[in-house]
Design a protein around this motif. Structure first.
Motif, short mmCIF file in Angstrom:
data_model
loop_
_atom_site.label_atom_id
_atom_site.label_comp_id
_atom_site.label_asym_id
_atom_site.label_seq_id
_atom_site.Cartn_x
_atom_site.Cartn_y
_atom_site.Cartn_z
N ALA A 7 29.27 23.75 -60.26
CA ALA A 7 30.06 22.52 -60.16
C ALA A 7 29.72 21.56 -61.29
O ALA A 7 30.60 20.86 -61.82
CB ALA A 7 29.82 21.86 -58.80
N SER A 8 28.45 21.53 -61.68
CA SER A 8 28.03 20.60 -62.74
C SER A 8 28.59 20.99 -64.10
O SER A 8 28.85 20.13 -64.94
CB SER A 8 26.50 20.53 -62.80
OG SER A 8 25.97 19.96 -61.63
N VAL A 9 28.76 22.30 -64.34
CA VAL A 9 29.36 22.74 -65.60
C VAL A 9 30.74 22.13 -65.77
O VAL A 9 31.06 21.52 -66.80
CB VAL A 9 29.43 24.27 -65.67
CG1 VAL A 9 30.33 24.72 -66.83
CG2 VAL A 9 28.04 24.87 -65.85
N VAL A 10 31.58 22.31 -64.76
CA VAL A 10 32.95 21.78 -64.83
C VAL A 10 32.91 20.26 -64.91
O VAL A 10 33.64 19.64 -65.71
CB VAL A 10 33.76 22.24 -63.60
CG1 VAL A 10 35.17 21.66 -63.64
CG2 VAL A 10 33.84 23.77 -63.56
N PHE A 11 32.04 19.63 -64.12
CA PHE A 11 31.96 18.18 -64.10
C PHE A 11 31.52 17.64 -65.45
O PHE A 11 32.09 16.68 -65.98
CB PHE A 11 31.00 17.73 -63.01
CG PHE A 11 30.91 16.23 -62.85
CD1 PHE A 11 31.75 15.57 -61.97
CD2 PHE A 11 30.01 15.48 -63.59
CE1 PHE A 11 31.69 14.20 -61.82
CE2 PHE A 11 29.94 14.11 -63.46
CZ PHE A 11 30.78 13.47 -62.56
N ASP A 12 30.47 18.23 -66.03
CA ASP A 12 29.92 17.70 -67.28
C ASP A 12 30.88 17.87 -68.45
O ASP A 12 30.98 16.98 -69.31
CB ASP A 12 28.59 18.37 -67.59
CG ASP A 12 27.48 17.94 -66.65
OD1 ASP A 12 27.66 16.93 -65.96
OD2 ASP A 12 26.43 18.62 -66.61
N VAL A 13 31.58 19.01 -68.51
CA VAL A 13 32.58 19.18 -69.57
C VAL A 13 33.68 18.13 -69.40
O VAL A 13 34.11 17.50 -70.37
CB VAL A 13 33.17 20.60 -69.53
CG1 VAL A 13 34.36 20.72 -70.49
CG2 VAL A 13 32.11 21.62 -69.92
N LEU A 32 32.15 16.38 -54.62
CA LEU A 32 32.14 16.71 -53.19
C LEU A 32 31.46 18.06 -52.93
O LEU A 32 30.72 18.21 -51.96
CB LEU A 32 33.57 16.71 -52.65
CG LEU A 32 34.29 15.35 -52.67
CD1 LEU A 32 35.72 15.50 -52.18
CD2 LEU A 32 33.54 14.33 -51.82
N ILE A 33 31.73 19.04 -53.79
CA ILE A 33 31.08 20.34 -53.64
C ILE A 33 29.56 20.19 -53.75
O ILE A 33 28.80 20.76 -52.95
CB ILE A 33 31.60 21.32 -54.71
CG1 ILE A 33 33.05 21.72 -54.40
CG2 ILE A 33 30.72 22.56 -54.80
CD1 ILE A 33 33.73 22.50 -55.50
N ARG A 34 29.11 19.41 -54.71
CA ARG A 34 27.66 19.23 -54.89
C ARG A 34 27.05 18.47 -53.71
O ARG A 34 25.91 18.78 -53.30
CB ARG A 34 27.38 18.52 -56.22
CG ARG A 34 27.75 19.38 -57.42
CD ARG A 34 27.36 18.75 -58.74
NE ARG A 34 28.16 17.59 -59.07
CZ ARG A 34 28.01 16.89 -60.20
NH1 ARG A 34 27.11 17.26 -61.09
NH2 ARG A 34 28.78 15.84 -60.44
N ALA A 35 27.78 17.51 -53.17
CA ALA A 35 27.26 16.77 -52.01
C ALA A 35 27.00 17.69 -50.84
O ALA A 35 25.97 17.61 -50.15
CB ALA A 35 28.26 15.66 -51.62
N VAL A 36 27.93 18.60 -50.56
CA VAL A 36 27.78 19.54 -49.44
C VAL A 36 26.61 20.50 -49.70
O VAL A 36 25.80 20.77 -48.80
CB VAL A 36 29.09 20.32 -49.22
CG1 VAL A 36 28.89 21.43 -48.19
CG2 VAL A 36 30.19 19.38 -48.75
N ALA A 37 26.51 21.02 -50.92
CA ALA A 37 25.43 21.96 -51.24
C ALA A 37 24.06 21.32 -51.05
O ALA A 37 23.15 21.93 -50.45
CB ALA A 37 25.60 22.47 -52.67
N VAL A 38 23.88 20.11 -51.56
CA VAL A 38 22.59 19.43 -51.45
C VAL A 38 22.26 19.12 -49.99
O VAL A 38 21.12 19.29 -49.54
CB VAL A 38 22.59 18.14 -52.30
CG1 VAL A 38 21.35 17.30 -52.00
CG2 VAL A 38 22.64 18.48 -53.78
N ALA A 39 23.27 18.68 -49.22
CA ALA A 39 23.04 18.33 -47.82
C ALA A 39 22.63 19.53 -46.98
O ALA A 39 21.98 19.38 -45.94
CB ALA A 39 24.30 17.70 -47.23
#
Length: 425
Positions: A134-140, A101-108
């Protein structure tokens, strides 16, 4: 470098060794796989769109493009190690959904800013930075999540399937991104990535709650001590340590290529946006072929030899990249990009599977975080170094220098015990 196809079937009755049933059966894996694939497709559109917005719309220099790439990966240096402990402490499924959700808002925010006429380079850097954290936490978390839904004996095939789908999106995504940028403009095309994150969040939210490994003796230890445990395991392991060193060397080159590729293709070769997308997509084609070949390659020559050969093949093809020319000469870039990506993905699948099977469950998230802190931390360094080198000597010379530096990856492996091992154990 980073970053997957054997079609081993898994039934709802599969259980882990020792009788523990993986969470959610086959349906859980396929929802996990679909979420990863949908999100990755959007990522690849942005991989093309973001640098093209910088280069074409904002007329950014090579060093400024390097800043955007560096911002996307610097989070691995800043929070890569604590992320392994955080993932272990937080609800895994909920954390994954929140990061989407954080990444969705940032990209938008990019198309919104473009629509009202306030988009600038600082915002692109901030967006890349937020997505990176956000991707660091997600990917781990994602690397930790897979072993909770897949039996140990199927991890190689499932990792190959995941890598295969990543390769397919790496093939389709940049081509789609190039076409969308040419038709709609770079900012508008990023809406697809925002939607993909929302779809991923919905799918992951439907998964059963993942089992966190038992805390073990370190359960009451502070964050610093838990980080040290993961670090010690990686640095003292006779196989994981040299493999991480090799991955770090190749990811340094990958970071450089992320910066240099759009600048080289647009300004040196004069390629239009659609052609840039198609040429970048050849990396996905190579990854797909590498992922498909990995299970058979490992079965035939062994995982240890496969890792060494993969690193050497990647280096050989990387040397073709700076030899590319305009027009039909761009095919040289396509071949080099495909071959380099094929070697990298074989290396990635084999070493990731080894870590997942040889690491104690209670250490897995911290080991994954440590590995990515070191190896993915090289990506922003390579990106910034490439931007500075291109600014000083031009994109083609910079591309040649970084292609030559890719020889460090096979050199590290061949200098250690891995070269004598048929199988990584």
């Amino acid at each position: 470098m980073a970053t997957e196809t054997a079609n081993a079937t898994r039934t709802a009755d599969s259980v882990r060794p020792g009788g523990r049933r993986p969470g959610g059966g086959a349906g859980a894996f396929w929802r996990y796989w679909t979420a990863s694939t949908v999100s990755r497709l959007g990522d690849q559109v942005t991989t093309v769109a973001l640098p093209l917005i910088a280069v074409v719309t904002l007329h950014a220099s090579a060093f400024e493009v390097g800043l955007i790439t560096g911002a996307a990966y610097v989070a691995w240096l800043l929070i890569g190690l604590p992320a392994g402990v955080l993932v272990r402490r937080l609800p895994l499924r909920g954390t994954q959904v929140a990061m989407d959700l954080i990444r969705a808002v940032a990209v938008a925010s990019v198309p919104v800013a473009a629509a009202i006429g306030v988009l600038g380079l600082p915002q692109l850097v901030v967006v890349a930075l937020v997505i990176g954290f956000a991707s660091v936490v997600f990917d781990v978390g994602n690397s930790t999540f897979l072993p909770t839904v897949v039996p140990k004996e199927q991890l190689t095939s499932r990792n190959s399937l995941v890598s295969g789908s990543i390769a397919a999106t790496d093939l389709a995504g940049p081509s789609l991104g190039g076409v969308l940028v040419q038709l709609l403009g770079g900012a508008a095309s990023m809406l697809l990535d925002s939607v993909s994150y929302l779809a991923s969040a919905a799918l992951l939210g439907s998964l059963p709650r993942a089992e966190q490994p038992a805390a073990g003796p370190a359960g009451g230890a502070g964050m610093r001590e838990q980080i040290r445990e993961g670090w010690r395991f990686v640095t003292r392991h006779p196989v994981i340590r040299p493999c991480v060193a090799g991955a770090t060397a190749v990811n340094f080159v990958c970071g450089a290529l992320m910066t240099l590729t759009p600048v080289f293709l647009v300004r040196t070769l004069g390629a239009p946006a659609a052609a840039v997308g198609a040429l970048m997509a050849t990396g996905g084609l190579g990854s797909l072929l590498g992922a498909a070949a990995t299970p058979r390659l490992v079965a035939r020559i062994g995982s240890g030899r496969a890792v060494c050969w993969a690193a050497a093949v990647a280096t050989g093809f990387a040397l073709l990249l700076p030899a590319a020319g305009s027009g039909w000469g761009a095919l040289v870039f396509a071949v080099g990009n495909a071959g380099f990506s094929a070697g990298v993905v074989v290396f990635s699948i084999v070493t990731r599977t080894h870590r997942q099977t040889q690491t104690p469950p209670e250490l897995l998230s911290r080991v994954m975080a440590t590995v990515r802190f070191v190896s993915w931390g090289a990506i922003p360094v390579g990106a910034l170094a490439a931007g500075a080198t291109a600014a000083a000597w031009g994109p083609r010379t910079a591309l040649l220098l970084f292609a030559l530096s890719s020889v460090l990856s096979p050199a590290v492996l061949l200098a250690g015990p891995v070269r004598r091992m048929r199988e990584l154990v």
